[in-house]
Enzyme design. Structure first.
Site, PDB file in Angstrom:
ATOM      1  N   SER A 128       0.839  -1.203   0.000  1.00  0.00           N
ATOM      2  CA  SER A 128       0.000   0.000   0.000  1.00  0.00           C
ATOM      3  C   SER A 128       0.869   1.247   0.000  1.00  0.00           C
ATOM      4  O   SER A 128       1.947   1.269   0.603  1.00  0.00           O
ATOM      5  CB  SER A 128      -0.912   0.006   1.232  1.00  0.00           C
ATOM      6  N   HIS A 133      -4.304   2.855  11.730  1.00  0.00           N
ATOM      7  CA  HIS A 133      -3.428   1.692  11.921  1.00  0.00           C
ATOM      8  C   HIS A 133      -2.781   1.764  13.305  1.00  0.00           C
ATOM      9  O   HIS A 133      -1.541   1.765  13.432  1.00  0.00           O
ATOM     10  CB  HIS A 133      -2.347   1.675  10.836  1.00  0.00           C
ATOM     11  N   GLY A 176      -2.901  -6.859  13.602  1.00  0.00           N
ATOM     12  CA  GLY A 176      -4.306  -7.110  13.900  1.00  0.00           C
ATOM     13  C   GLY A 176      -5.237  -5.955  13.588  1.00  0.00           C
ATOM     14  O   GLY A 176      -6.404  -5.966  14.009  1.00  0.00           O
ATOM     15  N   GLY A 221      -6.574  -4.980  10.630  1.00  0.00           N
ATOM     16  CA  GLY A 221      -7.663  -5.340   9.724  1.00  0.00           C
ATOM     17  C   GLY A 221      -8.766  -6.101  10.430  1.00  0.00           C
ATOM     18  O   GLY A 221      -9.956  -5.768  10.308  1.00  0.00           O
ATOM     19  N   ARG A 222      -8.381  -7.126  11.180  1.00  0.00           N
ATOM     20  CA  ARG A 222      -9.383  -7.929  11.895  1.00  0.00           C
ATOM     21  C   ARG A 222     -10.145  -7.081  12.914  1.00  0.00           C
ATOM     22  O   ARG A 222     -11.369  -7.196  13.044  1.00  0.00           O
ATOM     23  CB  ARG A 222      -8.699  -9.117  12.587  1.00  0.00           C
ATOM     24  N   THR A 223      -9.421  -6.228  13.644  1.00  0.00           N
ATOM     25  CA  THR A 223     -10.074  -5.374  14.638  1.00  0.00           C
ATOM     26  C   THR A 223     -11.032  -4.399  13.973  1.00  0.00           C
ATOM     27  O   THR A 223     -12.157  -4.193  14.445  1.00  0.00           O
ATOM     28  CB  THR A 223      -9.016  -4.604  15.462  1.00  0.00           C
ATOM     29  N   ARG A 227     -12.604  -4.744  11.116  1.00  0.00           N
ATOM     30  CA  ARG A 227     -13.790  -5.441  10.606  1.00  0.00           C
ATOM     31  C   ARG A 227     -14.718  -5.844  11.755  1.00  0.00           C
ATOM     32  O   ARG A 227     -15.948  -5.834  11.604  1.00  0.00           O
ATOM     33  CB  ARG A 227     -13.352  -6.657   9.785  1.00  0.00           C
ATOM     34  N   TYR A 282     -11.373  -5.201  -2.147  1.00  0.00           N
ATOM     35  CA  TYR A 282     -11.379  -4.640  -0.794  1.00  0.00           C
ATOM     36  C   TYR A 282     -10.187  -3.712  -0.593  1.00  0.00           C
ATOM     37  O   TYR A 282     -10.343  -2.540  -0.205  1.00  0.00           O
ATOM     38  CB  TYR A 282     -11.349  -5.809   0.190  1.00  0.00           C
ATOM     39  N   TYR A 283      -8.986  -4.201  -0.890  1.00  0.00           N
ATOM     40  CA  TYR A 283      -7.773  -3.414  -0.675  1.00  0.00           C
ATOM     41  C   TYR A 283      -7.736  -2.176  -1.573  1.00  0.00           C
ATOM     42  O   TYR A 283      -7.328  -1.086  -1.137  1.00  0.00           O
ATOM     43  CB  TYR A 283      -6.534  -4.262  -0.939  1.00  0.00           C
TER      44      TYR A 283
END
Length: 348
Positions: free
Chosen positions: A228, A273, A278, A280-282, A284, A311-312
């Site tokens: 990214s 960020h 973690g 991304g998981r957090t 979502r 998504y990205y």
């Protein structure tokens, strides 16, 4: 403000009684407005701006300034209080953007599906919910590179088995994520308000046993996101940005459609960020906590290559151009597909 009103009235060639008639008040009140002995109401300020051709923003700022001075001029700690309040007020005053026609159409379709589902909630099944939550754990971890299959994820979570050839981290990611789903459902049932403590608790569950020293704590080092061009903020401003994140939530939680609110909170968190791992998981899970709290269902983003790239790419566009349309549409599409599938499963 008093000088502004008098000068504008005289410039318009209006007498006090004429302005009073237009404003539908007593002439004496106009004199008091112009002398500063009385303050107009907010509604009267809007009317005065229109009648006297004064820029509404200029007149409103003058009116608010006088209100603040009247309330705080004799307070010893007024200046310090205003400095503390300034940043928070900036977020509460953020203008609300209208959604696009495409997004509005998608949101209407989502709400129609939700209305249909609401009529058949008695057909909800613990086993169906358990299966869908397992899929969510599998897909959310797959997005982040976990190689456990859906069946293997089930064996790890529900049978307590160890899968040969898979790392301990992958096993813990499956177990931790499933427990985090249970936690957000607990928060939903308690009707808990989303705050810093809850987000840190979600993250703590995600990294428990994987990075125990970083679980539930903001990062203290600079990070880069592989693949990214977005550069997350320096670690020393993460806590401040997270404070602003929750200010924004409080200011917008009743003004935005729940799907848009959920998507925004996802994007804003992952853009900051705040964690070493973690994020991304957090993000979502926070998104899905908001959706569940408003009666929607889990939006399960798939971890296959095509879905992951969409998504990205939509996320990076939001992060690098401030154009969130593609990301909001992507999340809305995922929620719509998730609702359609759920309705088809329960057979209504």
């Amino acid at each position: 403000m008093k000088t502004l009103l008098k000068n504008a009235r005289e410039k318009k060639g209006l007498k006090s009684r004429e302005l009073a008639l237009l404003l539908d008040v007593d002439q004496a009140l106009i004199s008091k407005f112009e002398s500063g002995s009385r303050k107009p109401t907010r509604e009267q300020v809007v009317k005065l701006a229109s009648i006297l051709d004064i820029d509404l923003e200029i007149l409103m700022v003058a009116w608010l300034k006088e209100k603040i001075l009247y309330e705080l001029k004799d307070e010893e700690f007024a200046i310090k209080a205003m400095m503390v309040a300034e940043e928070e007020m900036r977020y509460y005053a953020t203008p609300k953007k209208k959604v696009s026609t495409s997004l509005k159409k998608m949101l209407d379709e989502i709400d129609n599906l939700k209305s249909k589902l609401d009529k058949f909630r008695e057909f909800d099944s613990y086993r169906i919910a358990q299966a869908l939550e397992l899929e969510y754990t599998f897909e959310s971890n797959r997005i982040e590179g976990n190689t456990l299959t859906l069946r293997e994820t089930d064996l790890v979570i529900n049978e307590g088995l160890t899968v040969s050839g898979k790392s301990m981290r992958e096993h813990l990611e499956a177990i931790n994520h499933q427990e985090a789903i249970g936690y957000i459902k607990h928060l939903m049932e308690k009707n808990s308000n989303l705050n810093e403590r809850e987000v840190l608790s979600i993250h703590n569950l995600i990294l428990r046993g994987i990075h125990p020293e970083d679980a539930g704590r903001y990062r203290k080092v600079q990070v880069m996101i592989k693949g990214s061009s977005h550069m997350p903020p320096q670690p020393f401003i993460v806590a401040k940005q997270m404070e602003d994140y929750f200010f924004w939530y409080e200011a917008n939680k009743k003004a935005l459609h729940p799907v848009v609110l959920a998507a925004e909170m996802h994007e804003r968190l992952v853009t900051i960020h705040p964690f070493i791992d973690g994020n991304g998981r957090t993000s979502r899970l926070v998104m899905n906590l908001i959706l569940l709290s408003h009666g929607y269902i889990i939006a399960n983003i798939k971890g296959d290559y095509e879905s992951r790239m969409e998504y990205y790419q939509s996320l990076e566009k939001a992060q690098t151009t401030s154009n969130k349309e593609d990301f909001l549409l992507f999340i809305a599409k995922i929620e719509k597909e998730s609702l359609e599938r759920y309705i088809s499963i329960i057979g209504v």
